[in-house]
Design an enzyme around this catalytic site. Structure first.
Site, PDB file in Angstrom:
ATOM      1  N   ASP A  74      -7.975   7.805  14.743  1.00  0.00           N
ATOM      2  CA  ASP A  74      -8.162   7.489  13.317  1.00  0.00           C
ATOM      3  C   ASP A  74      -8.670   6.057  13.157  1.00  0.00           C
ATOM      4  O   ASP A  74      -8.143   5.280  12.355  1.00  0.00           O
ATOM      5  CB  ASP A  74      -6.849   7.686  12.552  1.00  0.00           C
ATOM      6  CG  ASP A  74      -7.071   7.758  11.031  1.00  0.00           C
ATOM      7  OD1 ASP A  74      -8.243   7.926  10.617  1.00  0.00           O
ATOM      8  OD2 ASP A  74      -6.091   7.638  10.278  1.00  0.00           O
ATOM      9  N   TYR A  83       1.796   9.394   4.392  1.00  0.00           N
ATOM     10  CA  TYR A  83       3.019   9.514   5.158  1.00  0.00           C
ATOM     11  C   TYR A  83       4.065   8.467   4.784  1.00  0.00           C
ATOM     12  O   TYR A  83       5.234   8.615   5.134  1.00  0.00           O
ATOM     13  CB  TYR A  83       2.716   9.416   6.663  1.00  0.00           C
ATOM     14  CG  TYR A  83       1.771  10.483   7.126  1.00  0.00           C
ATOM     15  CD1 TYR A  83       2.231  11.769   7.377  1.00  0.00           C
ATOM     16  CD2 TYR A  83       0.417  10.213   7.309  1.00  0.00           C
ATOM     17  CE1 TYR A  83       1.367  12.762   7.801  1.00  0.00           C
ATOM     18  CE2 TYR A  83      -0.449  11.191   7.739  1.00  0.00           C
ATOM     19  CZ  TYR A  83       0.020  12.472   7.985  1.00  0.00           C
ATOM     20  OH  TYR A  83      -0.837  13.464   8.395  1.00  0.00           O
ATOM     21  N   GLY A  84       3.653   7.380   4.101  1.00  0.00           N
ATOM     22  CA  GLY A  84       4.633   6.366   3.761  1.00  0.00           C
ATOM     23  C   GLY A  84       4.012   5.252   2.941  1.00  0.00           C
ATOM     24  O   GLY A  84       2.802   5.231   2.666  1.00  0.00           O
ATOM     25  N   VAL A  86       4.004   0.816   2.287  1.00  0.00           N
ATOM     26  CA  VAL A  86       4.194  -0.451   3.002  1.00  0.00           C
ATOM     27  C   VAL A  86       4.618  -1.502   1.989  1.00  0.00           C
ATOM     28  O   VAL A  86       3.987  -1.657   0.928  1.00  0.00           O
ATOM     29  CB  VAL A  86       2.911  -0.874   3.740  1.00  0.00           C
ATOM     30  CG1 VAL A  86       3.152  -2.163   4.517  1.00  0.00           C
ATOM     31  CG2 VAL A  86       2.449   0.233   4.685  1.00  0.00           C
ATOM     32  N   LYS A 120       7.207  -0.500   6.791  1.00  0.00           N
ATOM     33  CA  LYS A 120       6.652   0.805   6.449  1.00  0.00           C
ATOM     34  C   LYS A 120       7.801   1.804   6.298  1.00  0.00           C
ATOM     35  O   LYS A 120       8.552   2.048   7.249  1.00  0.00           O
ATOM     36  CB  LYS A 120       5.683   1.264   7.535  1.00  0.00           C
ATOM     37  CG  LYS A 120       5.037   2.608   7.259  1.00  0.00           C
ATOM     38  CD  LYS A 120       4.051   2.954   8.379  1.00  0.00           C
ATOM     39  CE  LYS A 120       3.374   4.279   8.120  1.00  0.00           C
ATOM     40  NZ  LYS A 120       2.435   4.644   9.206  1.00  0.00           N
ATOM     41  N   GLY A 138       0.823  -1.207   0.000  1.00  0.00           N
ATOM     42  CA  GLY A 138       0.000   0.000   0.000  1.00  0.00           C
ATOM     43  C   GLY A 138       0.852   1.250   0.000  1.00  0.00           C
ATOM     44  O   GLY A 138       2.053   1.210   0.286  1.00  0.00           O
ATOM     45  N   ASP A 139       0.181   2.350  -0.295  1.00  0.00           N
ATOM     46  CA  ASP A 139       0.875   3.643  -0.337  1.00  0.00           C
ATOM     47  C   ASP A 139      -0.050   4.689   0.263  1.00  0.00           C
ATOM     48  O   ASP A 139      -1.238   4.765  -0.086  1.00  0.00           O
ATOM     49  CB  ASP A 139       1.237   4.004  -1.777  1.00  0.00           C
ATOM     50  CG  ASP A 139       2.174   5.206  -1.853  1.00  0.00           C
ATOM     51  OD1 ASP A 139       2.676   5.610  -0.780  1.00  0.00           O
ATOM     52  OD2 ASP A 139       2.387   5.721  -2.963  1.00  0.00           O
ATOM     53  N   GLY A 140       0.484   5.482   1.188  1.00  0.00           N
ATOM     54  CA  GLY A 140      -0.325   6.485   1.857  1.00  0.00           C
ATOM     55  C   GLY A 140       0.330   7.838   1.852  1.00  0.00           C
ATOM     56  O   GLY A 140       1.319   8.083   1.159  1.00  0.00           O
TER      57      GLY A 140
END
Length: 467
Positions: A125, A15-16, A18, A33, A11-13
């Site tokens: 969150d 802040y960073g 994975v 991460k 995954g990609d978010g």
């Protein structure tokens, strides 16, 4: 990082990103991460909220941080690997979850959240994307990037959590809030687990508040005065909506589930139950075994039995001698007894009439003592067994009849004895002399007849003759 081999990106978010990797030493799969921001000192890395919180949180329903690596000013977090998150699990479903699966998922979420709150943090969150799972059997809370300490001082930022799971006080831009915002998000997630659709899918903050009012109804000022103050501050006018029953929106939920969701989705944050209180709701007390697969295995495992203690070797017992019984003296021969004759019933005199009374149990006679004279008229009519001279038995029905019967039998005994005496005296010579009074020297014995001398000699045969 040369100890890990990257396999693929998970995954990609913001802040960073994975990346799924494998440890070259143990072969274990891990999720690494990589933070997009650069860090130039270890002190800066250790001050991150995610690092601070995960260093103190070690629970079966909280993601485990294995290692923190800083390399070339890049920061890496090494987590245990989880196959998917709760959003992906719900997206792949073709039919609704059974309530037993929803109950187990909610139990694990609340267990982890209660542990987080107990140790002084709140997540801020909570959403399905941040709940990692290995199927519906194991769920863990992850992504503590927005976590704060409960004891930290407000004001906090008003933009936290995804909009669909954001609490109404945060939607109204309050800067003073605490752990109850996590409870609101858990209530939204629980409703989504039952329907596989979000409960408040608002396109904006105002639209989300409108959707909440359509389900819960417009709050009254007395129920949540702080909310009305927040609405006045941001010039927000409350829509007038009638509440919609959660039963009609979530028909597959039980009554206990509706009760838990209704309490978690309270307008006033003070009225929402804490995570530890929610675990004590009747929804979780239905006899179902709840928890992670490891906990279920430990609960079903039988208790270990203590090892058997070694028995000492048996000591040889000396032979026991039986005591020899003492010789018994010879018993004299017993006379032969003729068989007993059957008992005959004595007929009462013809002049006595006995009233026929119903037989009563003897226990009725012992209920109270009978006083002579005063209670003579209240003596119950009960039959008494009477043993006569030759073992004969009859039944008497009255106390007066009992006395007369006894006198009659006594007279018969005297008459029988007189007849027997007369017949015996007539068959023996000198029997009348046996009836004389006993002498003083031998009290209680009959005197012998006088010894007659025969020609100057004593007649010893007459003195010591046989009777």
């Amino acid at each position: 990082m040369n100890r890990y081999a990257a396999l693929r990106q998970l995954g990609d978010g913001t802040y960073g990103s994975v990346i799924l990797s494998r440890c070259l030493e143990s072969g274990e799969l891990v999720a690494i991460k990589k933070m997009k921001r650069k860090f130039y000192s270890w002190e800066e890395c250790m001050n991150l909220r995610e690092v601070k919180s995960l260093k103190k949180l070690n629970h079966a329903n909280v993601i485990k941080l294995k290692e923190v690596i800083r390399e070339n000013d890049h920061l890496y977090f090494v987590f245990e690997y989880m196959k998917e998150n709760l959003y992906q699990l719900m997206k792949e479903r073709t039919r609704l979850f059974p309530e037993s699966a929803v109950r187990n998922i909610m139990f694990q979420i609340l267990q982890g959240l209660a542990f987080i709150h107990k140790h002084g943090f709140f997540h801020r969150d909570m959403k399905p994307e941040n709940l990692l799972c290995m199927g519906p059997e194991l769920v863990k809370i992850a992504d503590f990037g927005l976590a704060r300490e409960i004891r930290s001082r407000p004001p906090y930022t008003d933009y936290v959590s995804t909009r669909w799971y954001r609490a109404p006080e945060v939607l109204l831009r309050s800067t003073i809030y605490s752990s109850p915002i996590d409870q609101w998000a858990v209530g939204c997630i629980m409703a989504e687990l039952y329907t596989l659709r979000p409960l408040f899918p608002g396109s904006s903050e105002v639209d989300t508040i409108f959707k909440i009012c359509q389900v819960l109804g417009t709050p009254k000022k007395n129920d949540w005065p702080e909310g009305y103050q927040l609405a006045t501050t941001m010039s927000f006018r409350w829509p007038q909506c009638v509440p919609t029953s959660l039963r009609s929106l979530i028909p597959s939920a039980s009554t206990e589930a509706i009760q838990l969701m209704r309490d978690l989705l309270q307008w006033d944050p003070k009225k929402r139950p804490a995570a530890s209180q929610a675990l004590r709701y009747p929804y979780f007390h239905v006899g179902q075994v709840l928890g992670t697969p490891q906990q279920l295995q430990e609960q079903s495992r039988p208790l270990p039995q203590p090892p058997p203690q070694p028995q000492p070797p048996a000591q040889p017992q000396p032979p026991q001698l039986r005591p020899v019984p003492p010789p018994q003296p010879p018993q004299p021969p017993q006379p032969h007894l003729s068989p007993a004759r059957p008992l005959q019933q004595i007929q009462p005199p013809p002049n006595l009439a006995y009233p026929q009374q119903q037989q009563q149990p003897l226990s009725e006679l012992h209920k109270r003592p009978i006083r002579p004279g005063a209670d003579a008229d209240r003596v119950p009519q009960t039959r008494f067994p009477l043993i006569c001279d030759k073992g004969l038995q009859s039944q008497v029905s009255n106390t007066a009849a009992l006395a007369q019967m006894t006198q009659c039998i006594h007279v018969q005994r005297i008459m029988y004895y007189a007849t027997w005496k007369s017949s015996r005296s007539s068959s023996q010579v000198g029997a009348s002399s046996y009836l004389s009074s006993p002498t003083k020297s031998t009290p209680g014995l009959r005197p012998r007849p006088p010894v007659q001398p025969v020609h100057g000699r004593t007649d010893w045969s007459a003195k010591y003759g046989h009777r």
